[in-house]
Design a protein around this motif. Structure first.
Motif, mmCIF file in Angstrom:
data_model
loop_
_atom_site.group_PDB
_atom_site.id
_atom_site.type_symbol
_atom_site.label_atom_id
_atom_site.label_comp_id
_atom_site.label_asym_id
_atom_site.label_seq_id
_atom_site.Cartn_x
_atom_site.Cartn_y
_atom_site.Cartn_z
ATOM 1 N N VAL A 184 25.414 1.537 9.936
ATOM 2 C CA VAL A 184 25.724 2.252 8.691
ATOM 3 C C VAL A 184 25.669 1.304 7.498
ATOM 4 C CG1 VAL A 184 27.574 3.428 7.439
ATOM 5 C CG2 VAL A 184 27.064 4.070 9.797
ATOM 6 N N VAL A 185 26.258 0.142 7.637
ATOM 7 C CA VAL A 185 26.252 -0.834 6.541
ATOM 8 C C VAL A 185 24.820 -1.278 6.239
ATOM 9 C CG1 VAL A 185 26.979 -3.162 5.878
ATOM 10 C CG2 VAL A 185 28.619 -1.590 6.904
ATOM 11 N N PHE A 186 24.038 -1.536 7.297
ATOM 12 C CA PHE A 186 22.645 -1.939 7.109
ATOM 13 C C PHE A 186 21.852 -0.839 6.416
ATOM 14 C CE2 PHE A 186 18.255 -2.249 8.753
ATOM 15 C CZ PHE A 186 17.922 -3.483 8.230
ATOM 16 N N GLY A 187 22.073 0.403 6.825
ATOM 17 C CA GLY A 187 21.375 1.529 6.200
ATOM 18 C C GLY A 187 21.726 1.672 4.735
ATOM 19 N N CYS A 188 23.003 1.546 4.418
ATOM 20 C CA CYS A 188 23.428 1.644 3.013
ATOM 21 C C CYS A 188 22.848 0.507 2.181
ATOM 22 C CB CYS A 188 24.950 1.638 2.930
ATOM 23 S SG CYS A 188 25.704 3.138 3.585
ATOM 24 N N PRO A 190 11.190 -4.414 -0.331
ATOM 25 C CA PRO A 190 9.942 -4.289 0.425
ATOM 26 C C PRO A 190 9.761 -2.876 0.988
ATOM 27 C CG PRO A 190 11.494 -5.757 1.547
ATOM 28 C CD PRO A 190 12.110 -5.369 0.253
ATOM 29 N N PRO A 191 8.543 -2.537 1.383
ATOM 30 C CA PRO A 191 8.259 -1.176 1.859
ATOM 31 C C PRO A 191 9.106 -0.741 3.055
ATOM 32 C CG PRO A 191 6.207 -2.326 1.423
ATOM 33 C CD PRO A 191 7.298 -3.321 1.266
ATOM 34 N N TRP A 192 9.462 -1.656 3.943
ATOM 35 C CA TRP A 192 10.240 -1.253 5.118
ATOM 36 C C TRP A 192 11.632 -0.774 4.734
ATOM 37 C CZ3 TRP A 192 14.766 -3.745 6.244
ATOM 38 C CH2 TRP A 192 14.953 -5.017 5.723
ATOM 39 N N THR A 193 12.154 -1.250 3.597
ATOM 40 C CA THR A 193 13.480 -0.786 3.187
ATOM 41 C C THR A 193 13.442 0.683 2.767
ATOM 42 O OG1 THR A 193 13.179 -1.569 0.912
ATOM 43 C CG2 THR A 193 14.262 -3.059 2.451
ATOM 44 N N ARG A 194 12.298 1.117 2.221
ATOM 45 C CA ARG A 194 12.171 2.536 1.845
ATOM 46 C C ARG A 194 12.202 3.431 3.078
ATOM 47 N NH1 ARG A 194 8.587 -0.207 -0.957
ATOM 48 N NH2 ARG A 194 8.873 -0.501 -3.175
ATOM 49 N N LYS A 195 11.575 2.962 4.162
ATOM 50 C CA LYS A 195 11.561 3.738 5.405
ATOM 51 C C LYS A 195 12.956 3.815 6.019
ATOM 52 C CE LYS A 195 6.774 2.628 6.310
ATOM 53 N NZ LYS A 195 5.835 1.864 7.109
ATOM 54 N N VAL A 196 13.653 2.680 6.037
ATOM 55 C CA VAL A 196 15.014 2.673 6.580
ATOM 56 C C VAL A 196 15.935 3.507 5.697
ATOM 57 C CG1 VAL A 196 16.985 1.194 7.152
ATOM 58 C CG2 VAL A 196 14.679 0.440 7.719
ATOM 59 N N SER A 236 16.189 -0.662 -1.611
ATOM 60 C CA SER A 236 14.948 0.062 -1.896
ATOM 61 C C SER A 236 14.950 0.617 -3.316
ATOM 62 C CB SER A 236 14.725 1.184 -0.885
ATOM 63 O OG SER A 236 15.646 2.229 -1.071
ATOM 64 N N ARG A 237 16.128 1.021 -3.805
ATOM 65 C CA ARG A 237 16.225 1.513 -5.189
ATOM 66 C C ARG A 237 15.946 0.391 -6.190
ATOM 67 N NH1 ARG A 237 18.373 7.048 -5.840
ATOM 68 N NH2 ARG A 237 18.134 7.740 -3.697
ATOM 69 N N LEU A 238 16.230 -0.843 -5.773
ATOM 70 C CA LEU A 238 16.007 -1.993 -6.651
ATOM 71 C C LEU A 238 14.604 -2.573 -6.487
ATOM 72 C CD1 LEU A 238 19.445 -3.805 -6.218
ATOM 73 C CD2 LEU A 238 18.677 -2.410 -8.143
ATOM 74 N N GLY A 239 13.747 -1.907 -5.705
ATOM 75 C CA GLY A 239 12.368 -2.358 -5.562
ATOM 76 C C GLY A 239 12.153 -3.309 -4.406
#
Length: 62
Positions: free
Chosen positions: A12-16, A27-33, A22-25
């Motif tokens: 949960v912490v990692f997802g948050c 890498p692409p993998w953060t958008r998927k997570v 991802s909102r701060l720009g």
């Protein structure tokens, strides 16, 4: 049981963190997570609504 709950907490912490990153720009993998985290949150909210919420009520006693 403590290990399972600790693992869930870490996820949960990692997802948050990925949602914020991802909102701060990030890498692409953060958008998927982040998308997965937000989808899981929507599922949990929907399941909570189907149960009736349980908050502020009489606890289901009739």
């Amino acid at each position: 049981m403590v290990l399972v709950l600790s693992g869930v907490l870490v996820l949960v912490v990692f997802g948050c963190a990925c949602v914020v990153w991802s909102r701060l720009g990030g890498p692409p993998w953060t958008r998927k997570v982040a998308a997965g985290t937000l989808a899981a949150g929507a599922v949990v909210r929907a399941l909570g609504k189907n149960r009736g919420g349980g908050r502020g009520g009489d606890g289901g006693a009739e």
